[in-house]
Design an enzyme around this catalytic site. Structure first.
Site, PDB file in Angstrom:
ATOM      1  N   HIS A 155      12.875 -12.961  49.850  1.00 22.79           N
ATOM      2  CA  HIS A 155      11.447 -12.596  49.729  1.00 22.79           C
ATOM      3  C   HIS A 155      11.187 -11.178  50.227  1.00 22.79           C
ATOM      4  O   HIS A 155      10.078 -10.866  50.649  1.00 22.79           O
ATOM      5  CB  HIS A 155      10.551 -13.578  50.502  1.00 22.79           C
ATOM      6  CG  HIS A 155      10.891 -15.013  50.286  1.00 22.79           C
ATOM      7  ND1 HIS A 155      10.348 -15.757  49.272  1.00 22.79           N
ATOM      8  CD2 HIS A 155      11.751 -15.835  50.948  1.00 22.79           C
ATOM      9  CE1 HIS A 155      10.843 -16.990  49.319  1.00 22.79           C
ATOM     10  NE2 HIS A 155      11.705 -17.062  50.317  1.00 22.79           N
ATOM     11  N   SER A 276       9.689  17.815  42.884  1.00 23.24           N
ATOM     12  CA  SER A 276       8.346  17.702  42.324  1.00 23.24           C
ATOM     13  C   SER A 276       7.844  19.097  42.004  1.00 23.24           C
ATOM     14  O   SER A 276       8.159  20.054  42.705  1.00 23.24           O
ATOM     15  CB  SER A 276       7.428  17.034  43.343  1.00 23.24           C
ATOM     16  OG  SER A 276       6.079  17.397  43.118  1.00 23.24           O
ATOM     17  N   LYS A 282       9.402  17.051  48.171  1.00 18.93           N
ATOM     18  CA  LYS A 282       9.886  15.853  47.486  1.00 18.93           C
ATOM     19  C   LYS A 282      11.325  15.928  46.989  1.00 18.93           C
ATOM     20  O   LYS A 282      11.797  16.966  46.531  1.00 18.93           O
ATOM     21  CB  LYS A 282       8.979  15.560  46.286  1.00 18.93           C
ATOM     22  CG  LYS A 282       7.592  15.134  46.681  1.00 18.93           C
ATOM     23  CD  LYS A 282       7.547  13.689  47.091  1.00 18.93           C
ATOM     24  CE  LYS A 282       7.277  12.855  45.871  1.00 18.93           C
ATOM     25  NZ  LYS A 282       7.141  11.445  46.224  1.00 18.93           N
ATOM     26  N   GLU A 289      15.174   5.430  38.784  1.00 19.08           N
ATOM     27  CA  GLU A 289      13.936   4.999  38.136  1.00 19.08           C
ATOM     28  C   GLU A 289      14.065   4.986  36.619  1.00 19.08           C
ATOM     29  O   GLU A 289      13.574   4.082  35.937  1.00 19.08           O
ATOM     30  CB  GLU A 289      12.776   5.919  38.550  1.00 19.08           C
ATOM     31  CG  GLU A 289      12.391   5.744  40.008  1.00 19.08           C
ATOM     32  CD  GLU A 289      11.434   6.831  40.492  1.00 19.08           C
ATOM     33  OE1 GLU A 289      10.622   7.328  39.690  1.00 19.08           O
ATOM     34  OE2 GLU A 289      11.514   7.183  41.672  1.00 19.08           O
TER      35      GLU A 289
END
Ligand code: ARG
Length: 459
Positions: A155, A276, A282, A289
């Protein structure tokens, strides 16, 4: 003039022609189409359906066409519709009437079934090789992290301590099943359909067995209707690839999480991250992804092929031309994703200290504390209750179980003694889980041994 133009009084509308044409995506099967035609022509010559002389000229010219395509000297045309008729048109333009004998006893329906099987066989081997490389990388990570303790989750809540080696080998098992699914799919793809004709075989005495051997197939299809209209192997491959990329996607999801400032279990290498355009600080895990994102399109490919096939009456129908873009896309996507994924995990930095620290929080040793009481004679349900209360007390007093004083332990249960500290240390929690499949280093080493045997068996 179309190769099939005889019965037509009018030429095809140009928009219809473009609509019907598949050369822009099936052109990639040129090598398979030519290899198939060479085998067919060789066989036609051997059984005397065409002369040996014609057979030889066709085979020789097809070889030259293949070479010219590979050297970029050939342009395909929408006019010739698909790869099959493009090659045949080029052949005829080079050797005239002799070239017109190639298609004897053959239909594009069995020809395309052959080509797509050959194409898929080649690609299964290529993808399998990539997975084998990935498996070796995983083995390397596992072998150097047998003692790297980290939290295991259920979980997404900390559950019990495991090791990074144990976690990594979980993915080894998944990709091992993917490899075996590809092997399985290969077996059913490895059946030779040429000779099925348009749908009902042919009256020519074709030697299907010879073509089968020339093209390295295992056996020949046994029903001509099925031979031209079976695309199960396409669906099976799309399905195997969907499962495989689902595994990659789950792994990516974990790595994205581990790479966050909150976790800091790993750090992606600069070479596999991106920045970024606005936020200077970043460093994003775009590769992970993107693989997670591409999983959606591969599932889409599977569903689209399944849906195309579901309402098709026997035998060939043009709908089936729609199988190609989907399966090509799924193949291309996996061939893009597996190597970059491999690079990404081979270069990522593993923060062993943070993993170890993560394992200590969240009462991951509570099960072991209960098991300690059980070993001292208490029934498990009762031990579960005692430790549950102990956890509640610990939360209220902001401490971990291993930080309890002996008095605090005794207040929970008087059967607890000094040896509790060792029994609930992270090291004991991991090292005592030594049955097959469990996280103790010796158990993981056993699985690694089996993994090595598996990889060895593929050589
Ligand atoms: N290009 C077709 C396909 O990909 C094969 C040709 C068969 N066409 C036909 N009209 N019989 O399925």
């Amino acid at each position: 003039m179309k190769l099939w133009g005889g019965r037509f009084a009018k030429s095809t509308d140009s928009e219809v022609n473009d609509f019907n044409s598949s050369i822009r995506f099936d052109g990639r099967m040129y090598a398979q189409d030519i290899r198939g035609s060479i085998a067919h022509a060789t066989m036609l010559g051997k059984v005397g359906v065409i002369s040996e002389e014609d057979s030889k000229l066709i085979v020789k010219t097809l070889g030259e066409i293949l070479e010219d395509i590979e050297n970029g000297k050939v342009e395909f045309t929408e006019d010739a519709e698909d790869i099959h008729m493009n090659i045949e048109t080029i052949l005829i333009s080079r050797i005239g009437d002799t070239g017109k004998r190639l298609h004897t006893g053959r239909s594009r329906n069995d020809q395309v079934a052959l080509d797509i099987r050959m194409y898929i066989k080649d690609e299964i081997i290529a993808i399998k090789d990539m997975l084998i490389t990935l498996e070796s990388t995983l083995l390397g990570i596992a072998e150097s992290n047998l003692d790297t303790i980290m939290p295991g989750y259920t979980h997404l809540q900390k559950a019990q301590p495991i090791t990074l080696a144990h976690h990594t080998m979980a993915y080894f098992e998944m990709f091992k099943r993917d490899i075996s699914r590809l092997d399985d799919c290969y077996k059913r793809t490895n059946v030779m359909p040429l000779g099925s004709g348009a749908l009902a075989g042919t009256t020519y005495p074709l030697d299907r067995q010879l073509v089968c051997e020339l093209l390295d197939f295992d056996s020949v299809t046994l029903n001509s209707l099925d031979g031209v209209s079976d695309r199960d192997f396409v669906i099976e491959l799309a399905s195997a690839l969907s499962i495989c990329i689902m595994h990659l996607s789950r792994y990516c999801e974990e790595l994205i999480l581990w790479n966050t400032n909150e976790f800091q279990f790993i750090e992606m290498d600069d070479s596999c991250s991106t920045g970024s355009s606005i936020m200077p600080q970043k460093k994003n895990p775009d590769v992970a992804e993107l693989i997670r994102g591409k999983t959606g399109r591969v599932f889409g490919d599977l569903i689209s092929i399944l849906t195309v096939m579901k309402g098709i009456p026997l035998a060939y129908n043009k709908d089936m031309q729609e199988d190609k873009e989907g399966i090509f896309d799924a193949i291309d996507t996996l061939k893009l994703c597996i190597p970059v994924f491999n690079k990404m995990i081979a270069t990522m930095k593993i923060n062993k200290d943070n993993m170890r620290q993560g394992a200590s929080g969240g009462f991951t040793n509570a099960t072991d504390a209960a098991d300690y009481l059980v070993k001292k004679g208490m029934p498990f349900r009762q031990a579960h209750e005692v430790i549950g209360k102990m956890v509640l007390y610990a939360i209220q007093n902001s401490k971990s179980l291993e930080e309890f004083t002996m008095d605090e332990f005794k207040a929970c249960s008087d059967i607890i003694e000094d040896d509790i500290y060792d029994a609930i240390s992270m090291e004991t929690c991991v090292n005592e889980r030594k049955i097959i499949g469990a996280p103790a280093p010796e158990a993981v080493m056993y699985s690694i041994g089996k993994a090595k045997e598996f990889l060895e068996s593929l050589k």
